[in-house]
Design a protein around this motif. Structure first.
Motif, short mmCIF file in Angstrom:
data_model
loop_
_atom_site.label_atom_id
_atom_site.label_comp_id
_atom_site.label_asym_id
_atom_site.label_seq_id
_atom_site.Cartn_x
_atom_site.Cartn_y
_atom_site.Cartn_z
N LYS A 198 4.00 0.12 -8.97
CA LYS A 198 4.01 -0.76 -9.86
C LYS A 198 4.98 -1.86 -10.26
O LYS A 198 4.84 -2.93 -10.34
CB LYS A 198 3.61 0.16 -11.50
CG LYS A 198 3.50 -0.78 -12.55
CD LYS A 198 3.23 0.07 -13.71
CE LYS A 198 3.03 -0.72 -15.17
NZ LYS A 198 2.57 0.10 -16.18
N SER A 226 0.74 -1.27 -0.01
CA SER A 226 -0.04 -0.10 0.10
C SER A 226 0.92 1.20 -0.04
O SER A 226 2.06 1.24 0.41
CB SER A 226 -0.84 -0.02 1.25
OG SER A 226 -0.26 0.30 2.45
N SER A 227 0.18 2.26 -0.56
CA SER A 227 0.83 3.66 -0.66
C SER A 227 -0.38 4.67 -0.93
O SER A 227 -1.48 4.37 -1.29
CB SER A 227 1.97 3.90 -1.56
OG SER A 227 2.25 5.16 -1.94
N ARG A 228 0.19 5.88 -0.29
CA ARG A 228 -1.16 6.80 -0.75
C ARG A 228 -1.17 7.05 -2.26
O ARG A 228 -2.19 7.46 -2.51
CB ARG A 228 -0.78 8.18 0.10
CG ARG A 228 -0.81 8.13 1.63
CD ARG A 228 -0.48 9.46 2.31
NE ARG A 228 -0.54 9.24 3.41
CZ ARG A 228 -0.35 10.31 4.26
NH1 ARG A 228 0.36 11.29 4.20
NH2 ARG A 228 -0.26 10.31 5.68
N ASN A 229 -0.33 6.69 -2.77
CA ASN A 229 -0.03 6.75 -4.35
C ASN A 229 0.18 5.39 -5.01
O ASN A 229 1.44 5.04 -5.32
CB ASN A 229 0.99 7.67 -4.95
CG ASN A 229 0.60 9.18 -4.22
OD1 ASN A 229 -0.29 9.54 -4.72
ND2 ASN A 229 1.59 9.68 -3.17
N PRO A 230 -0.77 4.52 -5.03
CA PRO A 230 -0.35 3.04 -5.37
C PRO A 230 0.31 3.04 -6.77
O PRO A 230 0.90 1.92 -6.99
CB PRO A 230 -2.03 2.25 -5.38
CG PRO A 230 -2.57 3.28 -4.47
CD PRO A 230 -2.22 4.58 -4.67
N ASP A 231 -0.05 3.97 -7.77
CA ASP A 231 0.75 3.65 -8.80
C ASP A 231 2.19 3.77 -8.88
O ASP A 231 2.92 3.24 -9.75
CB ASP A 231 0.27 4.89 -9.80
CG ASP A 231 -1.34 4.62 -10.33
OD1 ASP A 231 -1.81 3.82 -10.17
OD2 ASP A 231 -1.66 5.76 -10.72
N ARG A 232 2.63 4.20 -7.93
CA ARG A 232 4.12 4.31 -7.80
C ARG A 232 4.60 2.97 -7.44
O ARG A 232 5.79 2.71 -6.87
CB ARG A 232 4.63 5.14 -6.50
CG ARG A 232 4.21 6.84 -7.01
CD ARG A 232 4.59 7.67 -5.90
NE ARG A 232 4.46 9.22 -6.29
CZ ARG A 232 4.58 10.07 -5.38
NH1 ARG A 232 5.12 9.93 -4.25
NH2 ARG A 232 4.37 11.26 -5.75
N THR A 249 -4.34 1.45 -1.54
CA THR A 249 -4.15 2.49 -0.50
C THR A 249 -3.99 1.41 1.00
O THR A 249 -4.34 0.49 1.20
CB THR A 249 -5.48 3.13 -0.44
OG1 THR A 249 -6.56 2.28 -0.20
CG2 THR A 249 -5.68 3.88 -1.78
#
Length: 238
Positions: A67, A59-65, A81
């Motif tokens: 990948k 998880s991340s606040r910016n899941p695209d990061r 998230t």
């Protein structure tokens, strides 16, 4: 927990985990695991679990990061998230800067209630400020428990860096020991199984009050040794 690892170094650590022989990567169970904090430590341990057959949600606040991390971890991994990871996991690993742990409990508390939560966060005074002093005085295990009420908390995976974990997982001979502390016997049993799935040997030190024995700077911290040797260092029965 250290800041996010540069992509190239994180992928190298993940690649080391993915290179494990298939025979060493059979899961004790395929239970889903959520990773809160997918930097160096969370990314490495989560990759080991994904390779062992566990569904893992980084998880991340910016899941695209995430990948590239997800691609390196393989088909059992995906990104989302923190709220999605908390809902997804039957067990959770939290690997964030210690100063952020209270916010994790505040934001995700209801989703953590009743779940086995492995706390790998280290309190660093220069980074985390006053809360690091609180953890030193009160004990890091009890301090973490106060931030995550309702979670079945186990301190684990805080003593070794991501590179050591990636290199030493499933090593030949006696596995490297990972110390654990917790107040819930069932949670300790579940966490011990996850430690084994990642390629290490659990050493249960005692209740959360004993987590200070392997906090950063303590006698049980940073020891790349088999279980019998770690028990001796910590004064535990063999």
């Amino acid at each position: 927990m250290s800041p996010a690892l540069p992509r190239r170094a994180l992928l190298a650590a993940a690649g080391a985990a993915l290179a494990l022989p298939h025979a060493m990567a059979q899961p004790a169970s395929g239970s889903p695991i959520g990773i809160i904090g997918s930097g160096r430590l969370g990314g490495t341990v989560g990759t080991l679990w994904a390779k062992a057959g566990h569904p893992v949600l980084f998880s991340s606040r910016n899941p695209d990061r995430l990948k590239e991390l997800v691609e390196a971890a393989g088909p059992n991994a995906r990104a989302g998230t923190p709220a999605e990871a908390a809902a997804f996991g039957a067990a959770l690993l939290i690997a964030v800067p210690y100063g952020a742990l209270e916010a994790v409990g505040r934001d995700l508390g209801p989703a953590l209630a009743g779940k086995v939560v492995l706390d790998a966060c280290n309190a660093v005074a220069a980074r985390d400020g006053a809360v690091a002093q609180v953890a030193a005085e009160r004990g890091i295990g009890l301090t973490s428990a106060s931030f995550l009420p309702g979670a079945r908390l186990v301190r684990a995976f805080n003593t070794l860096g991501s590179r050591v974990l990636a290199e030493q997982a499933h090593r030949p001979g006696a596995p490297v020991a990972i110390p654990l502390a917790g107040d819930d016997a069932g949670a300790l049993e579940a966490a011990s199984a996850l430690v084994r799935d990642a390629g290490f040997e659990p050493v249960v030190v005692g209740p959360l009050a004993r987590a200070s024995d392997f906090a950063m700077g303590a006698r049980g911290y940073g020891k790349v040794v088999p279980a019998a040797e770690l028990r001796g260092i910590l004064g535990l029965p063999g």
